[in-house]
Design a protein around this motif. Structure first.
Motif, PDB file in Angstrom:
ATOM      1  N   UNK A 111       0.756  -0.963   0.127  1.00  0.00           N
ATOM      2  CA  UNK A 111       0.188  -0.301   0.211  1.00  0.00           C
ATOM      3  C   UNK A 111       0.650   1.437  -0.041  1.00  0.00           C
ATOM      4  N   UNK A 112       1.877   1.189   0.920  1.00  0.00           N
ATOM      5  CA  UNK A 112       3.098   2.611   1.270  1.00  0.00           C
ATOM      6  C   UNK A 112       3.503   2.555  -0.724  1.00  0.00           C
ATOM      7  N   UNK A 113       4.327   2.017  -1.553  1.00  0.00           N
ATOM      8  CA  UNK A 113       4.825   1.515  -2.808  1.00  0.00           C
ATOM      9  C   UNK A 113       3.336   2.535  -3.245  1.00  0.00           C
ATOM     10  N   UNK A 114       2.375   1.450  -3.514  1.00  0.00           N
ATOM     11  CA  UNK A 114       1.625   1.911  -4.079  1.00  0.00           C
ATOM     12  C   UNK A 114       1.042   3.677  -4.282  1.00  0.00           C
ATOM     13  N   UNK A 115       0.409   3.896  -2.899  1.00  0.00           N
ATOM     14  CA  UNK A 115       0.450   5.565  -2.706  1.00  0.00           C
ATOM     15  C   UNK A 115       1.265   6.544  -2.770  1.00  0.00           C
ATOM     16  N   UNK A 116       2.614   6.015  -2.893  1.00  0.00           N
ATOM     17  CA  UNK A 116       4.065   6.627  -3.134  1.00  0.00           C
ATOM     18  C   UNK A 116       4.138   6.908  -4.737  1.00  0.00           C
ATOM     19  N   UNK A 117       3.260   5.677  -5.518  1.00  0.00           N
ATOM     20  CA  UNK A 117       3.751   5.927  -7.442  1.00  0.00           C
ATOM     21  C   UNK A 117       2.331   6.784  -6.791  1.00  0.00           C
ATOM     22  N   UNK A 118       1.503   6.981  -7.053  1.00  0.00           N
ATOM     23  CA  UNK A 118       0.195   7.511  -7.079  1.00  0.00           C
ATOM     24  C   UNK A 118       0.759   9.015  -6.777  1.00  0.00           C
ATOM     25  N   UNK A 119       0.722   9.547  -5.883  1.00  0.00           N
ATOM     26  CA  UNK A 119       1.454  11.018  -5.434  1.00  0.00           C
ATOM     27  C   UNK A 119       2.586  11.431  -6.241  1.00  0.00           C
ATOM     28  N   UNK A 120       3.199  10.857  -7.278  1.00  0.00           N
ATOM     29  CA  UNK A 120       4.224  11.037  -7.913  1.00  0.00           C
ATOM     30  C   UNK A 120       3.734  10.797  -9.092  1.00  0.00           C
ATOM     31  N   UNK A 121       2.624  10.355  -9.497  1.00  0.00           N
ATOM     32  CA  UNK A 121       2.186  10.146 -11.253  1.00  0.00           C
ATOM     33  C   UNK A 121       1.011  11.829 -10.955  1.00  0.00           C
ATOM     34  N   UNK A 122       0.037  11.727  -9.852  1.00  0.00           N
ATOM     35  CA  UNK A 122      -0.783  13.139  -9.617  1.00  0.00           C
ATOM     36  C   UNK A 122       0.141  14.221  -9.881  1.00  0.00           C
ATOM     37  N   UNK A 127       1.836  19.639 -12.224  1.00  0.00           N
ATOM     38  CA  UNK A 127       2.551  20.384 -12.635  1.00  0.00           C
ATOM     39  C   UNK A 127       3.006  20.423 -14.271  1.00  0.00           C
ATOM     40  N   UNK A 128       2.564  19.190 -14.321  1.00  0.00           N
ATOM     41  CA  UNK A 128       2.997  19.762 -16.164  1.00  0.00           C
ATOM     42  C   UNK A 128       4.297  18.627 -16.503  1.00  0.00           C
ATOM     43  N   UNK A 129       5.287  18.564 -14.724  1.00  0.00           N
ATOM     44  CA  UNK A 129       6.437  18.281 -15.953  1.00  0.00           C
ATOM     45  C   UNK A 129       6.928  16.626 -15.495  1.00  0.00           C
ATOM     46  N   UNK A 130       6.814  16.166 -16.502  1.00  0.00           N
ATOM     47  CA  UNK A 130       7.235  14.451 -16.447  1.00  0.00           C
ATOM     48  C   UNK A 130       7.796  14.013 -17.803  1.00  0.00           C
TER      49      UNK A 130
END
Length: 338
Positions: A111-122, A127-130
């Protein structure tokens, strides 16, 4: 002229020369009257024997099914069963809790890993920076998490390779113990089941026939005759120690005597662990030898008083042997089969 008349045989009972019958059992001669009386007497004895048998059989049935000692033995077996089941439940519950904790930790980490990836994507979308490199990194992370979800870790159940079970084995059998070697003013009777102090008052020693190095063993004794001074020692000694009349001074000896005497490594301790020698004539005493825990205990079945001693294997190494000491003339102790 020689008479051909044979002399008549006298009756064993009345003495008259009129005996007509001889009993094949006692080979005595009887007249008609006393032959009948003799048969009646035999019949009476047979009736009494039948009555004795019936009473003995009734007593046997009562003792076998309702004896206090047998009931106590059954209660001890049931107690062992309850304690063993409780141990099994406890070990099983601990294993279940360990499994639940490991599953919970694994789930929390995912859950912690999924949450971390979701936060990075959002955050990147906001910021439109990827760039392509960021997308490839997130794809790799999600693929790894996908494998962790669809292929959870394998849990293994490990069994102890110790041959000694955490549940002690219980066994019920006939005890073939009895009195064996003697030294001093003591003699054995009843096929080694009874020890009697004879001769003048003096220390005498009796050893058991068996020796003990493992397991648990119950030995029972009845004090059939007990001098007013009430001194008989009951305990153990290392089998390798030579026989001595005054064996209570041996460094290998442990046990109890009266009045209120406890012997540890051959040294006398008054009222050790609050020991009170309450044994009386006709009392039954139980010596419990616990080799597995290196302990012995003495229980008076009448008073239910019980005392325990820890055994130092350096002073009293295996195998152990029953050791009885007697001092006073006339004291008599019987070994009881369990």
């Amino acid at each position: 002229m020689t008479s051909t008349i044979q002399p008549k045989t006298p009756c064993t009972t009345c003495g008259k020369p009129s005996a007509l019958f001889m009993c094949r059992g006692c080979e005595k001669d009887f007249c008609m009257r006393h032959a009948n009386e003799h048969r009646q007497e035999l019949g009476k004895q047979l009736d009494e024997l039948t009555l004795d048998y019936d009473q003995l059989r009734e007593k046997f049935n009562e003792e076998t099914g309702q004896s206090r000692y047998y009931i106590q033995m059954k209660e001890k077996i049931e107690e062992w069963e309850r304690e063993s089941i409780e141990k099994i439940y406890q070990v099983a519950n601990d294993a279940r809790k360990n499994l639940e904790n490991m599953i919970e930790k694994h789930s929390t980490k995912l859950i912690e890993c999924l949450t971390k990836v979701a936060c990075q994507i959002n955050e990147a979308r906001k910021e439109d920076e990827f760039f392509e490199t960021d997308i490839n990194e997130w794809i790799n992370q999600l693929n790894k998490l996908k494998n962790d979800i669809y292929q959870p870790p394998t849990f293994d159940i490990q069994y102890s390779d110790n041959n000694i079970s955490f549940i002690s084995k219980i066994n019920v059998g006939i005890c073939d113990e009895g009195f064996g070697r003697i030294l001093g003013n003591v003699q054995l009777e009843d096929n080694g089941q009874v020890a009697i102090h004879v001769g003048s008052d003096d220390y005498s020693t009796v050893r058991g026939k068996n020796h003990y190095s493992y397991g648990k063993h119950r030995l029972r004794f009845k004090i059939e005759e007990y001098c007013s001074s009430k001194w008989i020692f009951i305990g153990i000694i290392s089998q390798d120690i030579p026989m001595e009349q005054l064996s209570i001074k041996s460094r290998s000896l442990y046990g109890w005597a009266g009045p209120n005497q406890v012997y540890i490594n051959g040294r006398f301790h008054a009222s050790f662990n609050q020991y009170i020698s309450d044994a009386q004539q006709d009392d039954i005493l139980e010596l419990f030898i616990n080799c597995d825990e290196q302990k012995i205990s003495l229980t008076n079945e009448r008073t239910q008083s019980s005392y325990e001693l820890d055994i130092d294997l350096k002073q009293c190494p295996f195998p152990w042997q029953l050791n009885i000491n007697m001092y006073f003339r006339g004291d008599r102790i019987r070994f009881l089969s369990n």
